[in-house]
Design a protein around this motif. Sequence first.
Motif, PDB file in Angstrom:
ATOM      1  N   SER A   1       0.823  -1.201   0.000  1.00 26.81           N
ATOM      2  CA  SER A   1       0.000   0.000   0.000  1.00 26.81           C
ATOM      3  C   SER A   1       0.861   1.257   0.000  1.00 26.81           C
ATOM      4  O   SER A   1       0.629   2.184  -0.785  1.00 26.81           O
ATOM      5  N   SER A   2       1.858   1.298   0.869  1.00 32.63           N
ATOM      6  CA  SER A   2       2.724   2.474   0.955  1.00 32.63           C
ATOM      7  C   SER A   2       3.507   2.671  -0.336  1.00 32.63           C
ATOM      8  O   SER A   2       3.636   3.792  -0.835  1.00 32.63           O
ATOM      9  N   ARG A   3       4.032   1.584  -0.890  1.00 33.23           N
ATOM     10  CA  ARG A   3       4.803   1.670  -2.124  1.00 33.23           C
ATOM     11  C   ARG A   3       3.937   2.182  -3.276  1.00 33.23           C
ATOM     12  O   ARG A   3       4.373   3.019  -4.066  1.00 33.23           O
ATOM     13  N   GLU A   4       2.715   1.696  -3.360  1.00 33.40           N
ATOM     14  CA  GLU A   4       1.820   2.132  -4.435  1.00 33.40           C
ATOM     15  C   GLU A   4       1.393   3.582  -4.260  1.00 33.40           C
ATOM     16  O   GLU A   4       1.273   4.314  -5.233  1.00 33.40           O
ATOM     17  N   LYS A   5       1.154   4.003  -3.034  1.00 33.98           N
ATOM     18  CA  LYS A   5       0.792   5.411  -2.787  1.00 33.98           C
ATOM     19  C   LYS A   5       1.928   6.346  -3.190  1.00 33.98           C
ATOM     20  O   LYS A   5       1.702   7.379  -3.832  1.00 33.98           O
ATOM     21  N   ILE A   6       3.148   5.990  -2.810  1.00 28.69           N
ATOM     22  CA  ILE A   6       4.306   6.826  -3.160  1.00 28.69           C
ATOM     23  C   ILE A   6       4.450   6.932  -4.674  1.00 28.69           C
ATOM     24  O   ILE A   6       4.595   8.023  -5.225  1.00 28.69           O
ATOM     25  N   GLY A   7       4.408   5.802  -5.341  1.00 33.84           N
ATOM     26  CA  GLY A   7       4.551   5.795  -6.796  1.00 33.84           C
ATOM     27  C   GLY A   7       3.442   6.546  -7.494  1.00 33.84           C
ATOM     28  O   GLY A   7       3.679   7.278  -8.463  1.00 33.84           O
ATOM     29  N   PHE A   8       2.214   6.362  -7.010  1.00 29.34           N
ATOM     30  CA  PHE A   8       1.082   7.046  -7.624  1.00 29.34           C
ATOM     31  C   PHE A   8       1.220   8.557  -7.500  1.00 29.34           C
ATOM     32  O   PHE A   8       1.035   9.283  -8.481  1.00 29.34           O
ATOM     33  N   LEU A   9       1.545   9.046  -6.297  1.00 27.71           N
ATOM     34  CA  LEU A   9       1.682  10.496  -6.117  1.00 27.71           C
ATOM     35  C   LEU A   9       2.793  11.062  -6.986  1.00 27.71           C
ATOM     36  O   LEU A   9       2.612  12.088  -7.650  1.00 27.71           O
ATOM     37  N   ARG A  10       3.946  10.422  -6.986  1.00 26.60           N
ATOM     38  CA  ARG A  10       5.065  10.925  -7.787  1.00 26.60           C
ATOM     39  C   ARG A  10       4.737  10.935  -9.274  1.00 26.60           C
ATOM     40  O   ARG A  10       5.029  11.896  -9.977  1.00 26.60           O
ATOM     41  N   GLN A  11       4.117   9.861  -9.752  1.00 28.70           N
ATOM     42  CA  GLN A  11       3.801   9.766 -11.175  1.00 28.70           C
ATOM     43  C   GLN A  11       2.726  10.787 -11.567  1.00 28.70           C
ATOM     44  O   GLN A  11       2.832  11.430 -12.600  1.00 28.70           O
ATOM     45  N   THR A  12       1.713  10.941 -10.743  1.00 32.13           N
ATOM     46  CA  THR A  12       0.630  11.863 -11.075  1.00 32.13           C
ATOM     47  C   THR A  12       1.094  13.310 -11.029  1.00 32.13           C
ATOM     48  O   THR A  12       0.755  14.104 -11.910  1.00 32.13           O
ATOM     49  N   VAL A  13       1.868  13.665 -10.012  1.00 37.39           N
ATOM     50  CA  VAL A  13       2.388  15.029  -9.935  1.00 37.39           C
ATOM     51  C   VAL A  13       3.336  15.289 -11.104  1.00 37.39           C
ATOM     52  O   VAL A  13       3.322  16.372 -11.697  1.00 37.39           O
ATOM     53  N   GLY A  14       4.126  14.306 -11.476  1.00 44.49           N
ATOM     54  CA  GLY A  14       5.027  14.454 -12.616  1.00 44.49           C
ATOM     55  C   GLY A  14       4.313  14.554 -13.954  1.00 44.49           C
ATOM     56  O   GLY A  14       4.877  15.064 -14.922  1.00 44.49           O
ATOM     57  N   SER A  15       3.060  14.112 -14.011  1.00 42.40           N
ATOM     58  CA  SER A  15       2.316  14.153 -15.280  1.00 42.40           C
ATOM     59  C   SER A  15       1.480  15.415 -15.450  1.00 42.40           C
ATOM     60  O   SER A  15       0.780  15.550 -16.454  1.00 42.40           O
ATOM     61  N   ILE A  16       1.544  16.339 -14.514  1.00 42.91           N
ATOM     62  CA  ILE A  16       0.798  17.602 -14.661  1.00 42.91           C
ATOM     63  C   ILE A  16       1.413  18.367 -15.827  1.00 42.91           C
ATOM     64  O   ILE A  16       2.623  18.598 -15.858  1.00 42.91           O
ATOM     65  N   PRO A  17       0.595  18.793 -16.812  1.00 46.28           N
ATOM     66  CA  PRO A  17       1.138  19.370 -18.038  1.00 46.28           C
ATOM     67  C   PRO A  17       1.848  20.724 -17.870  1.00 46.28           C
ATOM     68  O   PRO A  17       2.888  20.946 -18.469  1.00 46.28           O
ATOM     69  N   ASN A  18       1.318  21.614 -17.069  1.00 49.03           N
ATOM     70  CA  ASN A  18       1.894  22.948 -16.898  1.00 49.03           C
ATOM     71  C   ASN A  18       3.085  22.863 -15.941  1.00 49.03           C
ATOM     72  O   ASN A  18       2.965  22.369 -14.829  1.00 49.03           O
ATOM     73  N   THR A  19       4.249  23.394 -16.357  1.00 50.15           N
ATOM     74  CA  THR A  19       5.457  23.251 -15.546  1.00 50.15           C
ATOM     75  C   THR A  19       5.367  24.011 -14.226  1.00 50.15           C
ATOM     76  O   THR A  19       5.813  23.504 -13.192  1.00 50.15           O
ATOM     77  N   GLN A  20       4.815  25.225 -14.246  1.00 47.87           N
ATOM     78  CA  GLN A  20       4.707  25.982 -12.993  1.00 47.87           C
ATOM     79  C   GLN A  20       3.732  25.300 -12.034  1.00 47.87           C
ATOM     80  O   GLN A  20       4.006  25.184 -10.841  1.00 47.87           O
TER      81      GLN A  20
END
Length: 177
Positions: free
Chosen positions: A106-125
């Motif tokens: 659960s912890s590993r999936e939460k960490i990966g999900f947050l990092r991947q989703t935040v990294g996929s936000i299109p606008n750089t700012q």
Amino acid sequence: MEEEIRKTNVIQKRQRGRPRKPRTVPQVDPEALRSAVREVRRIAKEYSSGDLAFDVQYIEKKRPRLLKNAGISVKDCDGAWEVHWNQEHTAMLTEKDQILIRRYISSREKIGFLRQTVGSIPNTQTRTIAEDIVLNGSNILDLTGKYGLSSRTLWRRKKEILEYIAIEYIKSFRKVF
């Protein structure tokens, strides 16, 4: 007839000021979105406080044999946020070990999900603001000077960021926790 029109005009309150900018409305049930935003806030708080990373590091460093018995490879988990494990071997472990394995996954999936989703936000700012708010747990008032934006603008961006992550959560996250 004119009296009815006057009455309806009197009933409607005149809004002053500039009209609001149109926002893109997600095609998600509002109640499901609200509950997903609450869940994302909870996950982000766990991430920024270090609780999730502590769970993962503790089990990887102190109980590596437990991971091996469950069929979890730490090397395979680095790129993807989904963790694969051998459920048959896990079922033969003690109940306490099964709880630890579920907590690790659960912890590993939460960490990966947050990092991947935040990294996929299109606008750089917006992405850098999301990293500061969601991943680092920074305060809005501290970020006003850093980005040169008003606190109201940052609150609005935070709301948009949380909704974006919540929509991704609804779309792609299986409810393991």
